[in-house]
Design a protein around this motif. Structure first.
Motif, PDB file in Angstrom:
ATOM      1  N   GLY A   1       3.092  10.238  -4.978  1.00  0.00           N
ATOM      2  CA  GLY A   1       4.303  10.918  -4.530  1.00  0.00           C
ATOM      3  C   GLY A   1       4.206  11.529  -3.146  1.00  0.00           C
ATOM      4  N   ASP A   2       3.243  11.010  -2.320  1.00  0.00           N
ATOM      5  CA  ASP A   2       3.113  11.515  -0.935  1.00  0.00           C
ATOM      6  C   ASP A   2       4.393  11.307  -0.154  1.00  0.00           C
ATOM      7  OD1 ASP A   2       0.569  12.261  -1.181  1.00  0.00           O
ATOM      8  OD2 ASP A   2      -0.311  10.554  -0.092  1.00  0.00           O
ATOM      9  N   PRO A   3       4.870  12.333   0.532  1.00  0.00           N
ATOM     10  CA  PRO A   3       5.921  12.026   1.499  1.00  0.00           C
ATOM     11  C   PRO A   3       5.285  11.220   2.630  1.00  0.00           C
ATOM     12  CG  PRO A   3       5.249  14.326   1.685  1.00  0.00           C
ATOM     13  CD  PRO A   3       4.455  13.745   0.551  1.00  0.00           C
ATOM     14  N   VAL A   4       5.945  10.187   3.141  1.00  0.00           N
ATOM     15  CA  VAL A   4       5.335   9.353   4.186  1.00  0.00           C
ATOM     16  C   VAL A   4       5.328  10.125   5.495  1.00  0.00           C
ATOM     17  CG1 VAL A   4       5.480   7.198   5.448  1.00  0.00           C
ATOM     18  CG2 VAL A   4       6.089   7.274   3.032  1.00  0.00           C
ATOM     19  N   ALA A   5       4.141  10.305   6.042  1.00  0.00           N
ATOM     20  CA  ALA A   5       4.036  11.089   7.271  1.00  0.00           C
ATOM     21  C   ALA A   5       3.699  10.163   8.443  1.00  0.00           C
ATOM     22  CB  ALA A   5       2.951  12.142   7.108  1.00  0.00           C
ATOM     23  N   GLY A   6       3.859  10.696   9.631  1.00  0.00           N
ATOM     24  CA  GLY A   6       3.291  10.013  10.800  1.00  0.00           C
ATOM     25  C   GLY A   6       4.221   9.049  11.493  1.00  0.00           C
ATOM     26  N   TRP A   7       5.078   9.575  12.371  1.00  0.00           N
ATOM     27  CA  TRP A   7       5.892   8.638  13.162  1.00  0.00           C
ATOM     28  C   TRP A   7       5.040   8.006  14.245  1.00  0.00           C
ATOM     29  CZ3 TRP A   7       6.470   9.139  18.372  1.00  0.00           C
ATOM     30  CH2 TRP A   7       6.081  10.364  18.918  1.00  0.00           C
TER      31      TRP A   7
ATOM     32  N   PHE B   1       0.834  -1.203   0.000  1.00  0.00           N
ATOM     33  CA  PHE B   1       0.000   0.000   0.000  1.00  0.00           C
ATOM     34  C   PHE B   1       0.870   1.254   0.000  1.00  0.00           C
ATOM     35  CE2 PHE B   1      -1.907   3.229   2.819  1.00  0.00           C
ATOM     36  CZ  PHE B   1      -2.940   3.646   2.003  1.00  0.00           C
ATOM     37  N   ILE B   2       1.902   1.273   0.852  1.00  0.00           N
ATOM     38  CA  ILE B   2       2.762   2.453   0.960  1.00  0.00           C
ATOM     39  C   ILE B   2       3.567   2.674  -0.332  1.00  0.00           C
ATOM     40  CG2 ILE B   2       4.809   3.359   2.132  1.00  0.00           C
ATOM     41  CD1 ILE B   2       3.622   2.200   4.698  1.00  0.00           C
ATOM     42  N   ILE B   3       4.063   1.567  -0.903  1.00  0.00           N
ATOM     43  CA  ILE B   3       4.851   1.694  -2.137  1.00  0.00           C
ATOM     44  C   ILE B   3       3.986   2.251  -3.275  1.00  0.00           C
ATOM     45  CG2 ILE B   3       6.054   0.394  -3.953  1.00  0.00           C
ATOM     46  CD1 ILE B   3       7.054  -1.472  -1.733  1.00  0.00           C
ATOM     47  N   VAL B   4       2.790   1.665  -3.409  1.00  0.00           N
ATOM     48  CA  VAL B   4       1.886   2.095  -4.474  1.00  0.00           C
ATOM     49  C   VAL B   4       1.511   3.566  -4.303  1.00  0.00           C
ATOM     50  CG1 VAL B   4      -0.440   1.805  -5.418  1.00  0.00           C
ATOM     51  CG2 VAL B   4       0.972  -0.197  -4.931  1.00  0.00           C
ATOM     52  N   ARG B   5       1.221   3.931  -3.053  1.00  0.00           N
ATOM     53  CA  ARG B   5       0.817   5.309  -2.802  1.00  0.00           C
ATOM     54  C   ARG B   5       1.959   6.273  -3.155  1.00  0.00           C
ATOM     55  NH1 ARG B   5      -1.094   7.548   3.013  1.00  0.00           N
ATOM     56  NH2 ARG B   5       1.139   7.273   3.347  1.00  0.00           N
TER      57      ARG B   5
END
Ligand code: UDP
Ligand code: MG
Length: 324
Positions: free
Chosen positions: A260-266, A251-255
């Motif tokens: 091109g979303d920067p991955v947020a949320g630690w 899911f994260i890779i596809v998104r």
């Protein structure tokens, strides 16, 4: 003429023992008229009060009474095992010293094994009157859980009060395990068992030896001794979280590729790490429980150690060894 060995595990029962003896001797006298012989085997489980001297007195008074005394408190399970291995009768019955297992049921139990061909007659209480509600709640939960995860049939409210014939006794004695959970062992050996029901009776004197914590540990003993389902559950959990982690990764890779979303949320990451860490520790803990039991089993320690017995017990060759 047949002989019944009555086994009474006693731990700090100085107050109840005389009441017990009074009531039991009435039943013994009654049944003796029908030609039944008795042996009353009192097992002192390392009591710290005057239980042992009480036993010595009863032995002086009545030659049907015998006693064994442990070197320390080994627990009721060990006392039951010691009693059964010293029992010389054709039948053996296990009974608490506090009159919560009514001796008056014995004639009926005896009739059922002798006339109706049962190998054992067990008892269960149908009410839990006089017990703290929270304790009853957890006890019920335990039985429901156990019956789901174990193949051995456990009956809710089952007491250890049970009359057995020689075949049954020998089968129980052949189970030499160190971690003994009698309620499970009785079911495990099979045979024909008749269940008698009765209303809960409160203890005649003294107080219960089972704290909530002790009961909790006992229930863990039961689960670990009679089921490996917890191990399976932790494996299934491991597999499920792997699958979930893989899907999440996709899911994260596809998104990332599509949007091109920067991955947020630690925060979510931290939560996931904590959760998985918890699951891992829990699984290791479950594994540890089984390992600990196996560790104790392979040591082959005796189930009990005897400090003192009465004269007849000492000379009776059939009574077995000094160590269980
Ligand atoms: N008992 C024992 N060893 C122990 C705890 C209990 O031999 O470590 C005996 C106790 O003396 C009694 C029986 O087991 O005869 C049942 O104990 P208790 O009445 O305290 O339990 P409850 O009836 O409350 O479940
Ligand atoms: Mg009791």
């Amino acid at each position: 003429m047949s002989r019944i060995s009555v086994i009474v595990p006693c731990y700090n029962e100085q107050e109840s023992l005389k009441f017990y003896y009074e009531e039991m001797s009435r039943v013994m006298d009654e049944m003796s008229k029908d030609g039944v012989e008795f042996e009353l085997l009192l097992v002192d489980d390392g009591s710290r009060d005057a239980t042992l001297s009480e036993m010595r007195q009863l032995h002086e008074l009545d030659n049907r009474v015998h006693y064994i005394s442990f070197s320390r408190n080994f627990g009721k399970e060990s006392a039951i095992y010691a009693g059964l291995s010293h029992a010389a009768g054709d039948y053996a019955v296990i009974m608490d010293a506090d009159l919560q297992d009514p001796p008056s049921l014995l004639p009926k139990m005896y009739r059922l094994v002798t006339e109706e061909g049962y190998d054992s007659v067990a008892t269960r209480r149908v009410t839990r009157k006089g017990e703290p509600p929270i304790r009853s709640f957890f006890a019920r939960l335990f039985y429901r859980l156990m019956n789901k995860i174990s193949e051995t049939d456990l009956v809710d409210g089952a007491r250890d009060y049970r009359l057995m014939n020689r075949k049954f006794v020998d089968a129980i004695l052949s189970l030499q395990e160190y971690n003994r959970f009698s309620k499970g062992l009785f079911g495990w050996v099979g045979f024909n068992t008749k269940w008698l029901e009765y209303e809960n009776v409160e203890r005649v004197a003294g107080e219960t030896k089972w704290s909530f914590w002790k009961l909790f540990r006992y229930s863990i003993e039961g689960i670990v001794g009679f089921s490996t389902v917890p191990l399976t559950i932790s494996s299934i959990f491991g597999v499920l979280s792997c699958v979930f982690a893989f899907l999440f990764m996709l899911f994260i890779i596809v998104r990332r590729l599509c949007f091109g979303d920067p991955v947020a949320g630690w925060a979510s990451t931290a939560t996931i790490i904590l959760f998985l860490g918890g699951v891992q520790l829990l699984s290791i803990g479950i594994l540890g429980q089984y390992l600990a039991k196996a560790y104790l089993e392979v040591k082959h320690r005796p189930i009990y150690i005897i400090k003192e017995k009465d004269e007849a017990e000492k000379t009776d060759g059939a009574s077995g060894d000094k160590l269980g």
